[in-house]
Design a protein around this motif. Structure first.
Motif, PDB file in Angstrom:
ATOM      1  N   MET A   1      32.132   9.302  44.195  1.00 44.43           N
ATOM      2  CA  MET A   1      32.049  10.632  43.376  1.00 44.43           C
ATOM      3  C   MET A   1      31.401  10.531  42.001  1.00 44.43           C
ATOM      4  O   MET A   1      31.699   9.581  41.383  1.00 44.43           O
ATOM      5  N   VAL A   2      30.196  11.224  41.647  1.00 43.24           N
ATOM      6  CA  VAL A   2      29.859  11.116  40.368  1.00 43.24           C
ATOM      7  C   VAL A   2      29.263  12.384  39.749  1.00 43.24           C
ATOM      8  O   VAL A   2      29.212  13.326  40.486  1.00 43.24           O
ATOM      9  N   PRO A   3      28.950  12.609  38.458  1.00 42.25           N
ATOM     10  CA  PRO A   3      28.289  13.793  37.972  1.00 42.25           C
ATOM     11  C   PRO A   3      27.004  13.911  38.559  1.00 42.25           C
ATOM     12  O   PRO A   3      26.375  13.227  38.890  1.00 42.25           O
ATOM     13  N   ASN A   4      26.740  15.304  38.776  1.00 39.97           N
ATOM     14  CA  ASN A   4      25.520  15.830  39.615  1.00 39.97           C
ATOM     15  C   ASN A   4      24.290  16.125  38.443  1.00 39.97           C
ATOM     16  O   ASN A   4      24.602  16.916  37.647  1.00 39.97           O
ATOM     17  N   PRO A   5      23.407  15.282  38.403  1.00 41.22           N
ATOM     18  CA  PRO A   5      22.336  15.730  37.567  1.00 41.22           C
ATOM     19  C   PRO A   5      21.725  16.924  37.675  1.00 41.22           C
ATOM     20  O   PRO A   5      21.129  17.587  36.757  1.00 41.22           O
ATOM     21  N   ALA A   6      21.660  17.694  38.753  1.00 42.48           N
ATOM     22  CA  ALA A   6      21.008  18.987  38.923  1.00 42.48           C
ATOM     23  C   ALA A   6      21.859  19.976  38.289  1.00 42.48           C
ATOM     24  O   ALA A   6      21.227  20.759  37.633  1.00 42.48           O
TER      25      ALA A   6
ATOM     26  N   VAL B   1      22.709   9.644  38.823  1.00 42.10           N
ATOM     27  CA  VAL B   1      22.908   9.270  39.975  1.00 42.10           C
ATOM     28  C   VAL B   1      22.592  10.299  40.969  1.00 42.10           C
ATOM     29  O   VAL B   1      23.404  11.237  40.955  1.00 42.10           O
ATOM     30  N   PRO B   2      21.210  10.671  41.221  1.00 48.15           N
ATOM     31  CA  PRO B   2      20.909  11.761  42.117  1.00 48.15           C
ATOM     32  C   PRO B   2      21.563  11.653  43.570  1.00 48.15           C
ATOM     33  O   PRO B   2      21.901  10.516  44.221  1.00 48.15           O
ATOM     34  N   MET B   3      21.793  12.696  44.094  1.00 51.50           N
ATOM     35  CA  MET B   3      22.450  12.718  45.608  1.00 51.50           C
ATOM     36  C   MET B   3      21.746  12.053  46.441  1.00 51.50           C
ATOM     37  O   MET B   3      22.575  11.163  47.012  1.00 51.50           O
ATOM     38  N   ALA B   4      20.695  12.202  46.656  1.00 56.21           N
ATOM     39  CA  ALA B   4      19.642  11.693  47.508  1.00 56.21           C
ATOM     40  C   ALA B   4      19.914   9.840  47.502  1.00 56.21           C
ATOM     41  O   ALA B   4      20.001   9.177  48.329  1.00 56.21           O
ATOM     42  N   ASP B   5      19.744   9.506  46.033  1.00 61.65           N
ATOM     43  CA  ASP B   5      19.771   8.114  46.029  1.00 61.65           C
ATOM     44  C   ASP B   5      21.212   7.404  46.248  1.00 61.65           C
ATOM     45  O   ASP B   5      21.096   6.389  46.908  1.00 61.65           O
ATOM     46  N   LEU B   6      22.175   8.068  46.053  1.00 62.85           N
ATOM     47  CA  LEU B   6      23.465   7.576  46.485  1.00 62.85           C
ATOM     48  C   LEU B   6      23.729   7.636  48.208  1.00 62.85           C
ATOM     49  O   LEU B   6      24.307   6.702  48.607  1.00 62.85           O
ATOM     50  N   GLU B   7      23.348   8.605  48.695  1.00 57.24           N
ATOM     51  CA  GLU B   7      23.316   8.560  50.208  1.00 57.24           C
ATOM     52  C   GLU B   7      22.591   7.552  50.716  1.00 57.24           C
ATOM     53  O   GLU B   7      22.921   6.983  51.690  1.00 57.24           O
TER      54      GLU B   7
ATOM     55  N   VAL C   1      27.029  23.121  47.380  1.00 52.98           N
ATOM     56  CA  VAL C   1      27.327  21.505  46.981  1.00 52.98           C
ATOM     57  C   VAL C   1      26.325  20.899  46.058  1.00 52.98           C
ATOM     58  O   VAL C   1      26.532  19.894  45.397  1.00 52.98           O
ATOM     59  N   ARG C   2      24.953  21.380  46.229  1.00 57.90           N
ATOM     60  CA  ARG C   2      23.924  20.661  45.888  1.00 57.90           C
ATOM     61  C   ARG C   2      23.893  21.162  43.986  1.00 57.90           C
ATOM     62  O   ARG C   2      23.285  20.101  43.429  1.00 57.90           O
ATOM     63  N   ILE C   3      24.708  21.940  44.017  1.00 60.92           N
ATOM     64  CA  ILE C   3      24.477  22.340  42.274  1.00 60.92           C
ATOM     65  C   ILE C   3      26.056  22.047  41.504  1.00 60.92           C
ATOM     66  O   ILE C   3      26.282  22.609  40.455  1.00 60.92           O
ATOM     67  N   ALA C   4      26.877  21.517  42.352  1.00 61.14           N
ATOM     68  CA  ALA C   4      28.330  21.289  41.729  1.00 61.14           C
ATOM     69  C   ALA C   4      28.064  20.471  40.564  1.00 61.14           C
ATOM     70  O   ALA C   4      27.396  19.626  40.376  1.00 61.14           O
ATOM     71  N   GLY C   5      29.171  20.784  39.636  1.00 63.09           N
ATOM     72  CA  GLY C   5      29.089  19.788  38.244  1.00 63.09           C
ATOM     73  C   GLY C   5      29.212  18.354  38.715  1.00 63.09           C
ATOM     74  O   GLY C   5      28.818  17.367  38.155  1.00 63.09           O
ATOM     75  N   MET C   6      30.075  18.077  39.772  1.00 68.03           N
ATOM     76  CA  MET C   6      29.953  16.823  40.493  1.00 68.03           C
ATOM     77  C   MET C   6      30.084  16.670  41.834  1.00 68.03           C
ATOM     78  O   MET C   6      30.590  17.859  42.509  1.00 68.03           O
ATOM     79  N   TYR C   7      29.428  15.813  42.428  1.00 67.05           N
ATOM     80  CA  TYR C   7      29.250  15.807  43.977  1.00 67.05           C
ATOM     81  C   TYR C   7      30.232  14.625  44.412  1.00 67.05           C
ATOM     82  O   TYR C   7      30.125  13.554  43.814  1.00 67.05           O
ATOM     83  N   GLN C   8      30.498  14.658  45.737  1.00 71.93           N
ATOM     84  CA  GLN C   8      31.160  13.813  46.486  1.00 71.93           C
ATOM     85  C   GLN C   8      30.939  13.486  47.790  1.00 71.93           C
ATOM     86  O   GLN C   8      30.799  14.379  48.659  1.00 71.93           O
ATOM     87  N   LEU C   9      30.612  12.081  48.027  1.00 71.02           N
ATOM     88  CA  LEU C   9      30.123  11.805  49.498  1.00 71.02           C
ATOM     89  C   LEU C   9      31.177  10.993  50.180  1.00 71.02           C
ATOM     90  O   LEU C   9      31.951  10.231  49.522  1.00 71.02           O
ATOM     91  N   VAL C  10      31.482  11.394  51.339  1.00 73.63           N
ATOM     92  CA  VAL C  10      32.594  10.663  52.211  1.00 73.63           C
ATOM     93  C   VAL C  10      31.586  10.106  53.563  1.00 73.63           C
ATOM     94  O   VAL C  10      30.863  10.787  54.085  1.00 73.63           O
ATOM     95  N   ALA C  11      31.929   8.688  53.723  1.00 69.14           N
ATOM     96  CA  ALA C  11      31.258   8.190  54.632  1.00 69.14           C
ATOM     97  C   ALA C  11      32.262   7.344  55.598  1.00 69.14           C
ATOM     98  O   ALA C  11      33.186   6.750  54.971  1.00 69.14           O
TER      99      ALA C  11
END
Length: 253
Positions: free
Chosen positions: A140-145, A181-187, A239-249
């Motif tokens: 989980m990180v802050p969302n640049p978007a 950290v953009p979401m696409a990069d972390l994914e 989820v794409r505009i959230a203040g912070m996003y969380q990826l689960v894998a």
């Protein structure tokens, strides 16, 4: 990392008491509850950079075996204090992401750590290697978007353009510049580390678009806002505009 965090515990306590701090932890608690429900009872959980145990404590209270790894002894002491006060226990280890304990874990958390680290894939690979086959990783990180949208609604288009073009963001509580950290990069890093993405989640989706922070202190208003945040936390496109996003894998078993 210790120099960034160790003397900021009082400021952090103040943040977690705000409506937006409470939303962040309430929503993530629900997301993690769902992950644990899928994985089973009595899980071995490692919280990397878990600090004062705000994410870890509900998991310990649910009966899981929780270990927090963090470089700050003062923050770990706070986690221990809070666990005792709540009538549960957890294990604490002093160390950073390079010091992951041996063994594999059912669930590994790494929340709000990666933005303080250099942009290189070794961190995610180390985290992925700590997950047992069939286990899961939550990052989980802050969302640049969201940073751009927040500047737009609070300060206007010029501020939004400046935010859009910036590579770093000032972490106000810790008085430190962190990388975006953009979401696409972390994914891409998660998948490259051999994990299968199972969920995208967002926290503070509605909150960060509402400029009237005073209204959030009204209990009835806050309850409805929290209800909305819980409803939106796993829904596209929100989820794409959230203040912070969380990826689960998940690590393939």
């Amino acid at each position: 990392m210790t120099d960034v965090f160790s003397d900021k515990l009082a400021q952090w306590r103040a943040y977690t008491a705000t409506p937006w701090g409470r939303i962040r932890y309430s929503v993530v608690e629900e997301i993690l509850r769902r992950q644990c429900a899928d994985l089973g009872d009595g899980l071995r959980i490692l919280d990397v950079g878990g600090g004062d145990g705000m994410d870890a404590l509900p998991l310990a209270l649910a009966g899981h075996d929780v270990t927090i790894l963090d470089p700050s002894e003062s923050w770990l002491a706070e986690a221990k204090r809070r666990a005792v006060e709540a009538g549960t226990s957890l294990t604490t280890l002093v160390g950073g992401l390079e010091d992951l304990p041996d063994g594999e874990w059912d669930l590994v958390l790494c929340h709000f750590v990666l933005q303080y680290r250099p942009a290189e894939p070794g961190d995610v690979r180390r985290l992925a290697a700590a997950v047992r086959p069939g286990g899961r990783l939550s990052v989980m990180v802050p969302n640049p978007a969201s940073m751009v949208l927040r500047q737009l609604v609070t300060r206007g288009p010029e501020a939004a353009l400046t935010e859009l073009r910036a590579d770093t963001k000032r972490a106000v509580t810790f008085e430190h510049d962190v990388r975006k950290v953009p979401m696409a990069d972390l994914e891409a890093e998660v998948v490259s580390a051999g994990l299968e993405l199972t969920g995208r989640f967002g926290t503070r989706i509605a909150n960060d678009l509402l400029t009237d922070d005073a209204a959030k202190s009204d209990p009835a208003y806050f309850d409805r806002l929290l209800e909305l945040e819980r409803e939106l936390c796993d829904q596209e496109p929100f989820v794409r505009i959230a203040g912070m996003y969380q990826l689960v894998a998940e690590r393939p078993g």
